[in-house]
Design a protein around this motif. Structure first.
Motif, PDB file in Angstrom:
ATOM      1  N   HIS A  13     -41.667  38.456  87.177  1.00 27.15           N
ATOM      2  CA  HIS A  13     -41.860  39.861  87.505  1.00 27.15           C
ATOM      3  C   HIS A  13     -42.043  40.038  89.006  1.00 27.15           C
ATOM      4  CE1 HIS A  13     -46.076  38.612  87.555  1.00 27.15           C
ATOM      5  NE2 HIS A  13     -46.372  39.740  88.172  1.00 27.15           N
ATOM      6  N   VAL A  14     -41.447  41.087  89.521  1.00 29.38           N
ATOM      7  CA  VAL A  14     -41.551  41.422  90.938  1.00 29.38           C
ATOM      8  C   VAL A  14     -42.176  42.807  91.002  1.00 29.38           C
ATOM      9  CG1 VAL A  14     -40.304  41.788  93.090  1.00 29.38           C
ATOM     10  CG2 VAL A  14     -39.519  40.040  91.479  1.00 29.38           C
ATOM     11  N   ASP A  15     -43.393  42.906  91.504  1.00 34.21           N
ATOM     12  CA  ASP A  15     -44.076  44.192  91.535  1.00 34.21           C
ATOM     13  C   ASP A  15     -45.104  44.202  92.656  1.00 34.21           C
ATOM     14  OD1 ASP A  15     -46.523  42.951  90.633  1.00 34.21           O
ATOM     15  OD2 ASP A  15     -45.757  43.020  88.597  1.00 34.21           O
ATOM     16  N   ASP A  16     -45.789  45.314  92.783  1.00 30.71           N
ATOM     17  CA  ASP A  16     -46.784  45.478  93.831  1.00 30.71           C
ATOM     18  C   ASP A  16     -48.178  45.654  93.242  1.00 30.71           C
ATOM     19  OD1 ASP A  16     -47.321  45.578  96.600  1.00 30.71           O
ATOM     20  OD2 ASP A  16     -47.534  47.757  96.533  1.00 30.71           O
ATOM     21  N   ASP A  17     -48.365  45.188  92.006  1.00 31.43           N
ATOM     22  CA  ASP A  17     -49.661  45.341  91.343  1.00 31.43           C
ATOM     23  C   ASP A  17     -50.680  44.356  91.898  1.00 31.43           C
ATOM     24  OD1 ASP A  17     -48.639  47.300  89.687  1.00 31.43           O
ATOM     25  OD2 ASP A  17     -48.058  45.865  88.127  1.00 31.43           O
ATOM     26  N   PRO A  18     -51.942  44.769  92.013  1.00 30.05           N
ATOM     27  CA  PRO A  18     -52.990  43.840  92.465  1.00 30.05           C
ATOM     28  C   PRO A  18     -53.169  42.697  91.480  1.00 30.05           C
ATOM     29  CG  PRO A  18     -53.739  46.127  92.565  1.00 30.05           C
ATOM     30  CD  PRO A  18     -52.462  46.133  91.797  1.00 30.05           C
ATOM     31  N   ALA A  19     -53.473  41.523  91.997  1.00 23.54           N
ATOM     32  CA  ALA A  19     -53.776  40.357  91.169  1.00 23.54           C
ATOM     33  C   ALA A  19     -54.934  39.625  91.837  1.00 23.54           C
ATOM     34  CB  ALA A  19     -52.554  39.452  91.028  1.00 23.54           C
ATOM     35  N   PRO A  20     -56.138  40.115  91.641  1.00 22.02           N
ATOM     36  CA  PRO A  20     -57.292  39.578  92.377  1.00 22.02           C
ATOM     37  C   PRO A  20     -57.782  38.255  91.815  1.00 22.02           C
ATOM     38  CG  PRO A  20     -58.018  41.252  90.842  1.00 22.02           C
ATOM     39  CD  PRO A  20     -56.519  41.211  90.749  1.00 22.02           C
ATOM     40  N   SER A  21     -58.851  37.754  92.407  1.00 22.93           N
ATOM     41  CA  SER A  21     -59.592  36.618  91.855  1.00 22.93           C
ATOM     42  C   SER A  21     -61.055  37.027  91.817  1.00 22.93           C
ATOM     43  CB  SER A  21     -59.401  35.365  92.710  1.00 22.93           C
ATOM     44  OG  SER A  21     -59.878  35.584  94.030  1.00 22.93           O
ATOM     45  N   ILE A  22     -61.862  36.232  91.164  1.00 22.54           N
ATOM     46  CA  ILE A  22     -63.291  36.538  91.090  1.00 22.54           C
ATOM     47  C   ILE A  22     -63.941  36.244  92.441  1.00 22.54           C
ATOM     48  CG2 ILE A  22     -65.470  35.862  90.008  1.00 22.54           C
ATOM     49  CD1 ILE A  22     -63.820  35.371  87.434  1.00 22.54           C
ATOM     50  N   ALA A  23     -64.745  37.160  92.905  1.00 21.53           N
ATOM     51  CA  ALA A  23     -65.386  37.015  94.209  1.00 21.53           C
ATOM     52  C   ALA A  23     -66.179  35.713  94.275  1.00 21.53           C
ATOM     53  CB  ALA A  23     -66.314  38.200  94.469  1.00 21.53           C
ATOM     54  N   GLY A  24     -65.928  34.946  95.329  1.00 18.23           N
ATOM     55  CA  GLY A  24     -66.637  33.685  95.497  1.00 18.23           C
ATOM     56  C   GLY A  24     -66.052  32.530  94.724  1.00 18.23           C
ATOM     57  N   GLY A  25     -64.974  32.786  93.960  1.00 20.38           N
ATOM     58  CA  GLY A  25     -64.318  31.707  93.225  1.00 20.38           C
ATOM     59  C   GLY A  25     -64.356  31.932  91.724  1.00 20.38           C
ATOM     60  N   ASN A  26     -63.240  31.672  91.058  1.00 22.80           N
ATOM     61  CA  ASN A  26     -63.168  31.849  89.608  1.00 22.80           C
ATOM     62  C   ASN A  26     -64.127  30.936  88.858  1.00 22.80           C
ATOM     63  OD1 ASN A  26     -61.117  33.780  89.870  1.00 22.80           O
ATOM     64  ND2 ASN A  26     -59.514  32.227  89.824  1.00 22.80           N
ATOM     65  N   GLY A  27     -64.486  29.819  89.497  1.00 20.71           N
ATOM     66  CA  GLY A  27     -65.419  28.901  88.865  1.00 20.71           C
ATOM     67  C   GLY A  27     -66.771  29.524  88.581  1.00 20.71           C
ATOM     68  N   ARG A  28     -67.087  30.606  89.277  1.00 20.90           N
ATOM     69  CA  ARG A  28     -68.369  31.276  89.038  1.00 20.90           C
ATOM     70  C   ARG A  28     -68.456  31.818  87.617  1.00 20.90           C
ATOM     71  NH1 ARG A  28     -69.455  35.876  92.739  1.00 20.90           N
ATOM     72  NH2 ARG A  28     -71.610  35.640  92.011  1.00 20.90           N
ATOM     73  N   LEU A  29     -67.306  32.192  87.034  1.00 21.26           N
ATOM     74  CA  LEU A  29     -67.326  32.694  85.666  1.00 21.26           C
ATOM     75  C   LEU A  29     -67.704  31.584  84.697  1.00 21.26           C
ATOM     76  CD1 LEU A  29     -66.901  34.864  83.559  1.00 21.26           C
ATOM     77  CD2 LEU A  29     -64.438  34.378  83.624  1.00 21.26           C
ATOM     78  N   ALA A  30     -67.096  30.410  84.862  1.00 22.49           N
ATOM     79  CA  ALA A  30     -67.445  29.281  83.994  1.00 22.49           C
ATOM     80  C   ALA A  30     -68.924  28.926  84.134  1.00 22.49           C
ATOM     81  CB  ALA A  30     -66.571  28.068  84.340  1.00 22.49           C
ATOM     82  N   HIS A  31     -69.424  28.924  85.349  1.00 25.62           N
ATOM     83  CA  HIS A  31     -70.835  28.592  85.563  1.00 25.62           C
ATOM     84  C   HIS A  31     -71.756  29.656  84.985  1.00 25.62           C
ATOM     85  CE1 HIS A  31     -70.518  24.909  87.924  1.00 25.62           C
ATOM     86  NE2 HIS A  31     -69.448  25.435  88.489  1.00 25.62           N
ATOM     87  N   ALA A  32     -71.323  30.916  85.026  1.00 23.48           N
ATOM     88  CA  ALA A  32     -72.146  31.982  84.461  1.00 23.48           C
ATOM     89  C   ALA A  32     -72.268  31.830  82.949  1.00 23.48           C
ATOM     90  CB  ALA A  32     -71.540  33.346  84.808  1.00 23.48           C
ATOM     91  N   ILE A  33     -71.153  31.548  82.278  1.00 29.75           N
ATOM     92  CA  ILE A  33     -71.208  31.358  80.824  1.00 29.75           C
ATOM     93  C   ILE A  33     -72.034  30.130  80.483  1.00 29.75           C
ATOM     94  CG2 ILE A  33     -69.863  31.046  78.723  1.00 29.75           C
ATOM     95  CD1 ILE A  33     -67.498  32.367  80.164  1.00 29.75           C
ATOM     96  N   ALA A  34     -71.798  29.029  81.227  1.00 33.22           N
ATOM     97  CA  ALA A  34     -72.565  27.801  80.977  1.00 33.22           C
ATOM     98  C   ALA A  34     -74.050  28.034  81.215  1.00 33.22           C
ATOM     99  CB  ALA A  34     -72.047  26.678  81.863  1.00 33.22           C
ATOM    100  N   GLY A  35     -74.373  28.856  82.214  1.00 29.64           N
ATOM    101  CA  GLY A  35     -75.778  29.158  82.479  1.00 29.64           C
ATOM    102  C   GLY A  35     -76.423  29.875  81.320  1.00 29.64           C
TER     103      GLY A  35
END
Length: 400
Positions: A159-181
């Motif tokens: 796909h070729v588009d101009d849609d935003p594709a962000p990441s989690i602030a401070g690193g996607n790994g923060r999500l895994a650590h949040a769930i593990a916490g």
């Protein structure tokens, strides 16, 4: 219900979270000494945060966004666009790619969805340069040859588009650590599972020479490593064959610190099948690093990835003369040589596998990005499969 979850990637962590919130007594067994699996954020020496694995939250990736928002993590916009990469090394333009992508989208609805992406694209009236650039997009994003990518995946891969594709602030790994916490002591690191004995009465797991008993189990390991677990009895033949048929893509990422300022950018080397980007982080300031992603076995071979980053660094310097590279600080990320993954992520897994998290096999349920259906190969697919596997176990094991 005492439940074991094998694997602390996003699929396993999400399944464990859903089970624990429903009242199950959960233990998560992770082979590594960290959580997250292929979601792994690192900080370079100059402070830039890079993603060794999964990076972009694509349009329609609602589950991962919801989870991140629930934990108050926030997002980085990145300032560039995943779906808009300047093609170099071929006779085409970004505007021509937009037009070609439109042709692809219109033709897909009437196409045989299971033919290869290469065969499908070869049958369309496209300018040669645009077709080659689209093939590059397919092979880079799938981390595999266009000959083994199903046409049904083109809408996401090319796909070729101009849609935003962000990441989690401070690193996607923060999500895994949040769930593990949230799960706390239920997560046991350095605990590889070698054996799962299962029956209508429950499961016994062989973990580092010891045995653990549970009433049910979620198996949330990458498709390429499920054969590292000995199932007693063996899994049903059709299921084992389907899981064993999942192809893993091969990819590598290269991160190079920058010694000078740079604007947000996205540039693709069509001939060498990799793309590069500079992106904003906190405060919409561009991070002092360029990220590169190469996809497909042939691309990694051409770039000499097995021997280190030098050949790739030479290519990058030619492709991006606008960047001031600190070659000495380069970091290379590969997954095929990781014994707990053996590849980057799944390539066009059989469509029938998408229904697997919705059902159980005795006391077993399965989760993982390869079971994410339309969201396979993504964090979104891992999370959705983990949620569904947990629901399926709860529905069956709590039935009167």
């Amino acid at each position: 219900m005492r439940t074991a979850v094998v694997g602390a990637g996003l699929a396993g962590l999400t399944a464990a979270r859903e089970l624990a919130r429903a009242g199950a007594n959960v233990v998560v067994l992770e082979a590594r000494e960290r959580v997250g699996g292929r979601v792994w954020s690192r900080e370079l020496a100059n402070g830039a945060i890079v993603e060794m694995g999964a990076e972009f939250l694509l349009p329609g990736n609602t589950s991962v966004r919801e989870l991140a928002e629930e934990y108050g993590l926030g997002f980085w916009n990145k300032g560039m666009r995943y779906g808009q990469r300047e093609p170099r090394g071929v006779d085409t333009t970004t505007e021509a790619l937009f037009a070609a992508a439109g042709v692809v989208g219109r033709a897909l609805s009437e196409a045989d969805q299971e033919v290869s992406a290469r065969r499908f694209l070869s049958g369309l009236e496209l300018a040669p340069g645009a077709r080659e650039a689209l093939l590059a997009r397919v092979e880079i994003s799938s981390a595999n040859s266009a000959d083994v990518v199903a046409a049904r995946d083109l809408a996401g891969l090319a796909h070729v588009d101009d849609d935003p594709a962000p990441s989690i602030a401070g690193g996607n790994g923060r999500l895994a650590h949040a769930i593990a916490g949230e799960l706390g002591a239920a997560v046991q690191l350095g605990s590889p599972v070698q054996r799962i004995a299962w029956s209508e009465h429950g499961v016994r797991l062989g973990v580092s020479g010891e045995e653990l008993e549970a009433e049910a189990c979620v198996v949330a390991v990458p498709a390429a490593t499920i054969d590292a677990i000995r199932f007693e009895p063996a899994l049903p033949v059709e299921l084992a064959r389907a899981l064993g048929s999942v192809r893993m893509g091969h990819a590598a990422k290269l991160f190079v610190p920058l010694t000078g300022p740079a604007p947000p950018s996205a540039v693709m080397s069509v001939p060498e099948r990799y793309w590069t980007w500079t992106a904003t982080g906190a405060g919409e300031t561009v991070q002092p690093a360029v990220s590169c992603f190469a996809g497909s076995p042939r691309a990694l071979e051409r770039l000499g990835v097995a021997s280190g980053p030098e050949r790739w660094l030479d290519s990058l310097a030619d492709l991006r003369p606008d960047l001031d590279l600190d070659r000495a600080g380069a970091v290379l990320s590969t997954w095929a040589d990781d014994p707990w993954v053996r590849g980057a992520y799944s390539t066009s897994p059989p469509a029938a596998l998408a229904a697997l998290p919705e059902r159980t096999v005795g006391p077993l349920a399965f989760a993982g990005e390869h079971l994410g259906g339309a969201f396979a190969a993504l964090m979104e697919g891992a999370i959705r499969s983990g949620r569904q596997a947990a629901r399926s176990l709860l529905a069956v094991r709590t039935r009167p």
